[in-house]
Design a protein around this motif. Structure first.
Motif, PDB file in Angstrom:
ATOM      1  N   LEU A  69      11.398   0.892 114.732  1.00  0.00           N
ATOM      2  CA  LEU A  69      10.021   1.431 113.938  1.00  0.00           C
ATOM      3  C   LEU A  69       9.531   2.104 115.369  1.00  0.00           C
ATOM      4  CD1 LEU A  69       8.865  -2.043 112.682  1.00  0.00           C
ATOM      5  CD2 LEU A  69       9.609  -0.039 111.488  1.00  0.00           C
ATOM      6  N   PRO A  70       8.440   2.124 115.821  1.00  0.00           N
ATOM      7  CA  PRO A  70       8.083   3.268 117.220  1.00  0.00           C
ATOM      8  C   PRO A  70       7.851   2.224 118.101  1.00  0.00           C
ATOM      9  CG  PRO A  70       6.913   3.761 114.989  1.00  0.00           C
ATOM     10  CD  PRO A  70       7.780   2.982 114.642  1.00  0.00           C
ATOM     11  N   GLU A  71       8.516   3.134 119.185  1.00  0.00           N
ATOM     12  CA  GLU A  71       9.089   2.118 120.519  1.00  0.00           C
ATOM     13  C   GLU A  71       7.949   1.225 120.611  1.00  0.00           C
ATOM     14  OE1 GLU A  71      10.261   2.346 124.546  1.00  0.00           O
ATOM     15  OE2 GLU A  71      10.099   4.075 123.539  1.00  0.00           O
ATOM     16  N   THR A  72       5.842   1.484 120.485  1.00  0.00           N
ATOM     17  CA  THR A  72       5.467   0.726 120.872  1.00  0.00           C
ATOM     18  C   THR A  72       4.815  -0.367 120.080  1.00  0.00           C
ATOM     19  OG1 THR A  72       3.985   2.351 120.150  1.00  0.00           O
ATOM     20  CG2 THR A  72       4.306   2.291 122.550  1.00  0.00           C
ATOM     21  N   ALA A  73       5.417  -0.741 118.447  1.00  0.00           N
ATOM     22  CA  ALA A  73       4.656  -1.248 117.559  1.00  0.00           C
ATOM     23  C   ALA A  73       4.896  -2.963 117.848  1.00  0.00           C
ATOM     24  CB  ALA A  73       5.675  -0.189 116.285  1.00  0.00           C
ATOM     25  N   LEU A  74       4.478  -3.555 118.101  1.00  0.00           N
ATOM     26  CA  LEU A  74       4.893  -5.102 117.547  1.00  0.00           C
ATOM     27  C   LEU A  74       4.593  -5.246 115.973  1.00  0.00           C
ATOM     28  CD1 LEU A  74       2.451  -6.369 120.826  1.00  0.00           C
ATOM     29  CD2 LEU A  74       5.146  -6.472 120.308  1.00  0.00           C
ATOM     30  N   PRO A  75       5.543  -5.244 115.318  1.00  0.00           N
ATOM     31  CA  PRO A  75       5.298  -6.039 114.134  1.00  0.00           C
ATOM     32  C   PRO A  75       5.271  -7.001 113.427  1.00  0.00           C
ATOM     33  CG  PRO A  75       7.893  -5.014 114.993  1.00  0.00           C
ATOM     34  CD  PRO A  75       7.099  -5.301 115.988  1.00  0.00           C
ATOM     35  N   VAL A  76       4.182  -6.695 112.369  1.00  0.00           N
ATOM     36  CA  VAL A  76       3.889  -7.843 111.873  1.00  0.00           C
ATOM     37  C   VAL A  76       4.058  -8.696 110.794  1.00  0.00           C
ATOM     38  CG1 VAL A  76       1.728  -8.362 111.140  1.00  0.00           C
ATOM     39  CG2 VAL A  76       1.650  -7.275 113.142  1.00  0.00           C
ATOM     40  N   ASP A  77       4.319  -7.578 109.920  1.00  0.00           N
ATOM     41  CA  ASP A  77       5.267  -7.612 108.209  1.00  0.00           C
ATOM     42  C   ASP A  77       5.546  -6.609 107.829  1.00  0.00           C
ATOM     43  OD1 ASP A  77       4.748 -10.648 106.524  1.00  0.00           O
ATOM     44  OD2 ASP A  77       2.925 -10.197 105.536  1.00  0.00           O
ATOM     45  N   VAL A  78       5.900  -6.996 106.768  1.00  0.00           N
ATOM     46  CA  VAL A  78       7.166  -6.179 105.465  1.00  0.00           C
ATOM     47  C   VAL A  78       6.691  -6.755 104.396  1.00  0.00           C
ATOM     48  CG1 VAL A  78       8.764  -7.124 106.118  1.00  0.00           C
ATOM     49  CG2 VAL A  78       9.064  -4.871 105.598  1.00  0.00           C
ATOM     50  N   SER A  79       7.229  -5.850 103.363  1.00  0.00           N
ATOM     51  CA  SER A  79       6.499  -5.914 101.492  1.00  0.00           C
ATOM     52  C   SER A  79       7.166  -4.709 101.465  1.00  0.00           C
ATOM     53  CB  SER A  79       5.660  -6.133 101.340  1.00  0.00           C
ATOM     54  OG  SER A  79       4.931  -6.650 100.581  1.00  0.00           O
ATOM     55  N   GLY A  80       7.949  -4.413  99.905  1.00  0.00           N
ATOM     56  CA  GLY A  80       8.437  -3.557  99.115  1.00  0.00           C
ATOM     57  C   GLY A  80       7.914  -4.005  97.909  1.00  0.00           C
ATOM     58  N   LEU A  81       7.834  -2.956  97.663  1.00  0.00           N
ATOM     59  CA  LEU A  81       8.173  -2.584  95.553  1.00  0.00           C
ATOM     60  C   LEU A  81       8.984  -1.211  95.420  1.00  0.00           C
ATOM     61  CD1 LEU A  81       6.431  -3.332  93.045  1.00  0.00           C
ATOM     62  CD2 LEU A  81       4.949  -1.689  93.406  1.00  0.00           C
ATOM     63  N   ASP A  82       9.757  -1.630  94.473  1.00  0.00           N
ATOM     64  CA  ASP A  82      11.087  -0.829  93.666  1.00  0.00           C
ATOM     65  C   ASP A  82      11.914   0.272  94.876  1.00  0.00           C
ATOM     66  OD1 ASP A  82      10.161  -1.042  91.449  1.00  0.00           O
ATOM     67  OD2 ASP A  82       8.412   0.667  91.580  1.00  0.00           O
ATOM     68  N   ASP A  83      11.941   1.184  95.006  1.00  0.00           N
ATOM     69  CA  ASP A  83      12.287   2.371  96.704  1.00  0.00           C
ATOM     70  C   ASP A  83      11.689   2.143  97.682  1.00  0.00           C
ATOM     71  OD1 ASP A  83      11.260   3.700  95.011  1.00  0.00           O
ATOM     72  OD2 ASP A  83      12.061   5.811  95.297  1.00  0.00           O
ATOM     73  N   LYS A  84      10.208   1.441  97.649  1.00  0.00           N
ATOM     74  CA  LYS A  84       9.360   1.703  98.879  1.00  0.00           C
ATOM     75  C   LYS A  84       9.146   0.305 100.084  1.00  0.00           C
ATOM     76  CE  LYS A  84       7.728   6.633  96.950  1.00  0.00           C
ATOM     77  NZ  LYS A  84       8.747   6.142  96.402  1.00  0.00           N
ATOM     78  N   VAL A  85       8.944   0.940 100.782  1.00  0.00           N
ATOM     79  CA  VAL A  85       9.160  -0.622 101.537  1.00  0.00           C
ATOM     80  C   VAL A  85       7.733  -0.151 102.891  1.00  0.00           C
ATOM     81  CG1 VAL A  85       9.996  -1.834 103.506  1.00  0.00           C
ATOM     82  CG2 VAL A  85      11.355  -1.202 101.533  1.00  0.00           C
ATOM     83  N   TYR A  86       6.686  -1.356 102.763  1.00  0.00           N
ATOM     84  CA  TYR A  86       6.193  -1.339 104.021  1.00  0.00           C
ATOM     85  C   TYR A  86       6.032  -1.568 104.782  1.00  0.00           C
ATOM     86  CZ  TYR A  86       3.939   1.355  99.100  1.00  0.00           C
ATOM     87  OH  TYR A  86       4.182   2.093  98.361  1.00  0.00           O
ATOM     88  N   VAL A  87       5.376  -1.407 105.592  1.00  0.00           N
ATOM     89  CA  VAL A  87       5.523  -2.302 107.130  1.00  0.00           C
ATOM     90  C   VAL A  87       4.166  -2.186 107.850  1.00  0.00           C
ATOM     91  CG1 VAL A  87       7.039  -1.767 109.484  1.00  0.00           C
ATOM     92  CG2 VAL A  87       7.914  -1.194 107.280  1.00  0.00           C
ATOM     93  N   LEU A  88       4.042  -3.452 108.147  1.00  0.00           N
ATOM     94  CA  LEU A  88       2.785  -3.143 109.168  1.00  0.00           C
ATOM     95  C   LEU A  88       3.245  -3.929 110.348  1.00  0.00           C
ATOM     96  CD1 LEU A  88      -0.438  -4.050 109.206  1.00  0.00           C
ATOM     97  CD2 LEU A  88       0.147  -6.372 108.396  1.00  0.00           C
ATOM     98  N   TRP A  89       2.292  -2.792 111.179  1.00  0.00           N
ATOM     99  CA  TRP A  89       2.409  -3.274 112.816  1.00  0.00           C
ATOM    100  C   TRP A  89       1.092  -3.163 113.397  1.00  0.00           C
ATOM    101  CZ3 TRP A  89       5.028   0.966 111.028  1.00  0.00           C
ATOM    102  CH2 TRP A  89       5.378   2.401 111.671  1.00  0.00           C
ATOM    103  N   ARG A  90       1.103  -3.966 114.871  1.00  0.00           N
ATOM    104  CA  ARG A  90       0.426  -3.473 115.774  1.00  0.00           C
ATOM    105  C   ARG A  90       0.584  -2.396 116.940  1.00  0.00           C
ATOM    106  NH1 ARG A  90      -3.135  -7.590 119.840  1.00  0.00           N
ATOM    107  NH2 ARG A  90      -1.366  -6.404 121.525  1.00  0.00           N
ATOM    108  N   ASN A  91       0.128  -1.392 117.175  1.00  0.00           N
ATOM    109  CA  ASN A  91      -0.081  -0.931 118.504  1.00  0.00           C
ATOM    110  C   ASN A  91      -0.570  -0.874 119.496  1.00  0.00           C
ATOM    111  OD1 ASN A  91       0.482   1.600 116.448  1.00  0.00           O
ATOM    112  ND2 ASN A  91      -1.881   1.642 115.813  1.00  0.00           N
ATOM    113  N   ASP A  92      -0.073   0.006 120.324  1.00  0.00           N
ATOM    114  CA  ASP A  92      -0.333  -1.016 121.902  1.00  0.00           C
ATOM    115  C   ASP A  92      -2.320  -0.692 122.245  1.00  0.00           C
ATOM    116  OD1 ASP A  92      -0.456   1.884 122.506  1.00  0.00           O
ATOM    117  OD2 ASP A  92       1.046   2.075 123.784  1.00  0.00           O
TER     118      ASP A  92
END
Length: 565
Positions: A244-267
């Motif tokens: 993930l981007p170096e400054t990202a603070l990961p929050v949550d993740v979810s997926g459907l079929d071949d797609k994955v969605y990632v939620l993070w907080r920026n600096d």
């Protein structure tokens, strides 16, 4: 397999039932154990296959409770700013109201601040206060604990469950120490699916979220914050990860079929949602709405839902482009779940479940175990009118960007959980009182232990599978405890020196120097007086630390608010 606590659990309402007492306090720390690994007893009560449905067609619509003549009262006054935001993005505005949503009201203390929710067509699994609760959505039976701190899965003591996910016919539970436990919903047997707490090369990994591919019964997703990556893995141990981007603070993740969605907080405090396919980020998915105080993401066939504004707003994003489709104004909630199609939504807040588009589905649900106030995951208990000073050089803008240095992070070297925030600075840097108060403990006679003592403590932790309280206190080294004027207890640990005159009973003022940064109690102190030097700072209330049973992003926001001017 699971060895249950003394007031153990039984299967109920087609899934699970419990013989728990009607009221319990906070789940205690794991109980003292012999140094030999215990033998766990299997739970093999069968569960009807119907309860294992992972892709429901709809949430059940139930008649009002026969004991309730009037439905629970609630309101959600219009927020014009939220409606204007929807209009500006040409999106539908939805406001949860009694006219369009049902409410189940539970007894006070049933759940305070849920942080995860998973459901099939008959049952919801709610994570609150470290307890995985099972909620019967068919008959409205009282919630019952399914897994909680102090239980055992195999020979492993459960420490602090952090997230849950349904994958096929299995309920997965992520522990803060990194392990993933799996409950087979057909056989009702627990097992350890991923073991991530050993001391070694992976000692600084911190998995903060657990997800799944809603269209697959095999793929699991995890989000790691120490090294900043997403990972999918399978039960047979196959894994794949991407950065993930170096400054990202990961929050949550979810997926459907071949797609994955990632939620993070920026600096800068805003948040981002990114779409990945085969570990590559897809540029076509580019939401334009500003996301703040992110909490959760759920991918469905018709929408990618994002819970933000600390639970006051739900965003419905178009799955291919990220364009805002709808904006939901919510009552106070802290987590939600959806079916695979995305047309049924269930929200959870303090002692409440909200059923979107089921206005007739109202009832009072009584009974089941409750947690007495105050609770550490009730964020209101940490609110205070006192201003907090930064306890070392610098100011609140210097708050560590690493979740690994925050409360709730794993500490693999001692098989436990970190209970404070680390301020890294040079040995000998002054330490100041953050708030006025009275010293209730000062280890002025502290003597550095020998290496053999560290080795013995470590061996105990490994044998137990967690850090017992006496060992945790050992690792704090030279320390000061201050009972603050706001009623909280602050602990300043790893000190190299305690200021002259700071003893038990001493009254201190805000900003008063009380000691110097060091590394006492840290394993690094065996060979060096300067290695790993930092201030370890904890806030406590009634035997529980700030951050216990909360999401990492919520812990960070609490500390930011505490030290901000």
């Amino acid at each position: 397999m699971i060895r249950l606590r003394l007031w153990g659990l039984l299967l109920f309402t087609g899934l699970l039932a419990c013989a728990a007492p009607p009221s319990v306090g906070m789940p205690p720390a794991p109980p003292p154990m012999p140094t030999a690994s215990p033998t766990a007893a299997a739970v093999e009560t069968a569960v009807p296959p119907a309860t294992a449905t992972v892709n429901p067609t709809a949430l059940p619509t139930l008649p009002p409770s026969p004991t309730a003549t009037v439905g629970p009262a609630w309101q959600n006054p219009l927020d014009e700013t939220l409606r204007a935001t929807a209009v500006a993005h040409n999106a539908t505005f939805q406001q949860l109201l009694p006219q369009n949503s049902g409410l189940w009201q539970y007894d006070p203390g049933s759940f305070w601040h849920p942080i995860a929710l998973a459901l099939n067509d008959r049952t919801a699994f709610l994570l609150d206060g470290g307890r995985v609760l099972v909620l019967d959505l068919t008959n409205g039976s009282p919630p019952q604990p399914l897994l909680q701190p102090g239980d055992f899965v195999g020979d492993l003591p459960v420490q602090e469950p952090l997230d849950v996910a349904l994958v096929g016919e299995k309920l997965l539970v992520l522990d803060r120490v990194g392990d993933v436990y799996a409950l087979d919903l057909v056989t009702a047997v627990w097992r350890v699916e991923r073991y991530e707490r050993p001391i070694g090369e992976t000692s600084s990994h911190y998995f903060v979220a657990l997800g799944h591919d809603a269209a697959s019964s095999e793929m699991r997703l995890r989000l790691e914050t120490s090294y900043g990556y997403s990972q999918y893995y399978f039960a047979d141990s196959r894994t794949r990860l991407w950065d993930l981007p170096e400054t990202a603070l990961p929050v949550d993740v979810s997926g459907l079929d071949d797609k994955v969605y990632v939620l993070w907080r920026n600096d800068d405090g805003t948040a981002a949602v990114a779409q990945f396919q085969e570990t590559s980020r897809l540029a076509a998915f580019a939401p334009t709405i500003t996301i703040t105080q992110p909490r959760q993401i759920v991918a469905t066939e018709t929408a990618v839902y994002v819970l933000d504004m600390a639970g006051r707003r739900l965003l419905s994003l178009q799955p291919q482009t990220g364009a805002l489709q709808a904006l939901f104004q919510l009552p106070v909630v802290t987590t939600f779940a959806s079916n695979r199609r995305g047309d049924q939504l269930l929200f959870a807040g303090r002692e409440r479940l909200f059923f979107w588009q089921q206005p007739e589905n109202n009832r009072f649900v009584s009974g089941g175990p409750v947690l007495a106030a105050p609770q550490p995951h009730d964020t209101a208990v940490w609110q205070t009118n006192l201003a907090y000073a930064w306890p070392i050089s610098g100011d609140y803008l210097d708050l560590t960007p690493r979740d690994l240095q925050m409360p709730g992070a794993p500490r693999h070297y001692r098989q436990g959980v970190h209970e404070g925030i680390d301020f890294y600075w040079a040995r000998g840097t002054p330490v100041y009182a953050a708030v006025p108060g009275t010293v209730i403990r000062a280890t002025v006679d502290y003597e550095a232990p020998a290496e053999i003592t560290f080795n013995r403590r470590r061996a105990e932790n490994l044998a137990l599978g967690y850090t017992p309280p006496e060992n945790l206190d050992f690792y704090r080294g030279r320390q000061i405890w201050i009972l603050q004027e706001d009623g909280l207890v602050a602990r300043y640990a790893h000190l190299s020196e305690i200021a002259e005159g700071v003893v038990e009973g001493t009254a201190v003022t805000i900003g008063q120097q009380i000691g110097l940064i060091g590394n006492s109690g840290s394993p690094a102190s065996i060979d060096s007086e300067t290695a790993d030097a930092h201030l370890h700072f904890e806030l406590w209330l009634d035997g529980h630390y700030l951050g216990q049973f909360l999401r990492p992003i919520e812990i960070r926001e609490l500390l930011e608010n505490r030290f901000a001017p």
